[in-house]
Design an enzyme around this catalytic site. Structure first.
Site, PDB file in Angstrom:
ATOM      1  N   ASN A   7       8.861   1.654   1.263  1.00  0.00           N
ATOM      2  CA  ASN A   7       9.303   2.957   1.318  1.00  0.00           C
ATOM      3  C   ASN A   7      10.182   3.414   2.604  1.00  0.00           C
ATOM      4  OD1 ASN A   7       9.539   5.760   0.982  1.00  0.00           O
ATOM      5  ND2 ASN A   7       7.431   6.249   1.025  1.00  0.00           N
ATOM      6  N   ARG A  91       9.699   2.139  -3.480  1.00  0.00           N
ATOM      7  CA  ARG A  91       9.645   3.477  -4.066  1.00  0.00           C
ATOM      8  C   ARG A  91      11.294   3.708  -3.911  1.00  0.00           C
ATOM      9  NH1 ARG A  91       8.192   9.058  -0.877  1.00  0.00           N
ATOM     10  NH2 ARG A  91       8.496  10.314  -2.661  1.00  0.00           N
ATOM     11  N   HIS A 180       7.688  13.558  -6.659  1.00  0.00           N
ATOM     12  CA  HIS A 180       6.330  13.189  -6.219  1.00  0.00           C
ATOM     13  C   HIS A 180       5.691  12.435  -7.357  1.00  0.00           C
ATOM     14  CE1 HIS A 180       6.079  16.663  -3.333  1.00  0.00           C
ATOM     15  NE2 HIS A 180       6.210  15.594  -2.600  1.00  0.00           N
ATOM     16  N   ARG A 240      10.578  24.178   2.893  1.00  0.00           N
ATOM     17  CA  ARG A 240      11.392  24.484   1.523  1.00  0.00           C
ATOM     18  C   ARG A 240      11.129  25.632   0.878  1.00  0.00           C
ATOM     19  NH1 ARG A 240      10.607  18.850  -0.810  1.00  0.00           N
ATOM     20  NH2 ARG A 240      11.552  17.607   1.017  1.00  0.00           N
ATOM     21  N   GLU A 383       0.124   6.765  -3.056  1.00  0.00           N
ATOM     22  CA  GLU A 383       1.303   6.225  -3.979  1.00  0.00           C
ATOM     23  C   GLU A 383       1.643   4.917  -3.648  1.00  0.00           C
ATOM     24  OE1 GLU A 383       4.254   9.818  -3.320  1.00  0.00           O
ATOM     25  OE2 GLU A 383       2.780  10.074  -1.920  1.00  0.00           O
TER      26      GLU A 383
END
Ligand code: ADP
Length: 397
Positions: A7, A91, A180, A240, A383
């Protein structure tokens, strides 16, 4: 069979080597400050001392070489040679409109990842560098791209199109992609298995980390998801803003004499729970401040719960019902009070939380009462394992 999961961020590289016989993690680690002074690798293997290497990593290529050296190191390593690695799963943030599923990397795949640089300017270039570094370090070894956007490709047009002139979709592929995706896919499927739900169960997943999003899926296929063209839309996050009226951008730009790029930087990095509370982007700090009487911190948390509850309501309507609601990621897995506060909005759905069952962190569990009309679950996301499973499925057919 061993799968290496990579990743890459713009200046970091996380990795895990997973033994797919029993899905156990053989080793994992992190390269930090790639391309910056003071780069370092931290490598951890169960039952061995941690291994830290401080060495210059000008690019992801040198980082991958250090990872290979750590994995095969006589003292700290877990394999004799990289020949033991079956395939590498990467990823990749953005697959644009092209890829609805994970895919074995070939020149066409790399071209698409490159074409999506402007849709994922921080991640896609790093993801491609990671792939090319693995190709150089292990020639002939299959690399698989697992896109964060794949899950969202399951949405219908009515969910993914914005109500702006259609030509922008045609010309620039402006649409809702959602992010996601690997986590939402993993958790929604795991919920059906673990919760003993019917195959076409309607599931809402709340991925509440520093970045955060909510998804609705039927039988593991995405119906809607809260992030959009980029990971900025949707619920309130660590830094965010989530949903805002676009007029705010123009209004603040005019008053503060800043341009839209600076404004987006503010919406991405200085907003969310950090901007609202003025305390921190870490929910633990904000929770502590609220408990000590900080009003802005309390309002921030109230707004956070409220926005999530609104999304759950909207997605329940979109699916004409919901069988299970799942919490995952940093806040979702660790903060029982947050789960309880959100569920307190859902009495109209017949949701009932069992306080004793909810008193848990990071473990798969049903946290609703037996008579709750909707099953509420804590499902820790994984993940890396999801990427490893995709990679194995595509390379050992
Ligand atoms: P990301 O992968 O997006 O960086 P994570 O899923 O690791 O995020 O979640 C990180 C966030 O989880 C932290 O910002 C922190 O606020 C939150 N978190 C971790 N533990 C707790 C806890 N015990 N209570 C509340 N929040 C927590």
């Amino acid at each position: 069979m061993k799968i290496l999961v990579i990743n890459c961020g713009s200046s970091s590289l996380k990795y895990q080597l997973i033994d797919m016989e029993n899905e156990s993690v053989l080793a994992k680690g992190l390269c930090e400050r790639i391309g910056i002074n003071g780069s370092m690798l931290t490598h951890k293997a169960p039952g061995k001392d941690n291994y830290v290497v401080e060495k210059d990593m000008p690019t992801h290529k040198e980082a991958i070489e250090l990872v290979m050296a750590a994995l095969t190191d006589a003292k700290y390593g877990v394999i004799k040679s990289t020949d033991e690695i079956t395939a590498v799963g990467h990823r990749v943030l953005h697959g644009g409109n092209t890829y609805t599923e994970s895919i074995v990397v070939n020149p066409d795949v790399k071209k698409v990842i490159r074409e999506c640089f402007d849709l994922g300017p921080l991640h896609n270039p790093a993801n491609l560098m990671g792939i090319e570094a693995c190709e150089a370090a292990m020639p002939g070894k299959p690399n698989v791209a697992v896109f964060d956007t794949s899950f969202g490709m399951g949405m219908e047009e009515k969910a993914y199109l914005y109500a702006i002139p259609y030509e922008y979709y045609e010309k620039y592929k402006v649409r809702r992609y959602g992010f996601h995706g690997t986590s939402h896919m993993f958790v929604s499927r795991e919920a059906i298995k673990f919760g003993n739900l019917k195959k076409d169960a309607k599931v809402i997943v709340c991925h509440l980390g520093n970045g955060a999003s909510v998804s609705a899926s039927i039988g593991g296929k995405c119906v809607d998801t809260s992030m959009g063209l980029a990971p900025l839309e949707g619920i309130i996050m660590g830094t965010r803003s989530g949903d805002v009226d676009p007029t705010i951008l123009q209004f603040i730009c005019n008053h503060e004499k800043i341009d839209v790029n600076q404004m987006l930087n503010i919406l991405n990095k200085k907003s969310g729970i950090l901007g609202m509370s003025g305390v921190s982007s870490d929910f633990r700090d904000v929770g502590k401040a609220a408990a000590e009487g900080n009003k802005r911190a309390q309002v921030g948390l109230d707004a956070y719960d409220y926005r999530i509850a609104k999304y759950i309501g909207a997605y329940t309507a979109a699916m004409n019902g919901v069988d299970a609601i799942c919490f995952t990621a940093g806040v979702g897995e660790n903060d029982k009070d947050c789960r309880k506060r959100i569920c307190a909005y859902l009495g109209y759905l017949g949701v009932k939380i069992d306080d004793e069952r909810n008193n848990i962190r990071g473990e798969e569990r049903v946290i609703s009462t037996d008579d709750s009309k909707v099953k509420v679950m804590l499902i820790p996301t994984n993940e890396e394992l999801a990427i490893a499973r995709e990679t194995l499925a595509l390379t050992t057919k």
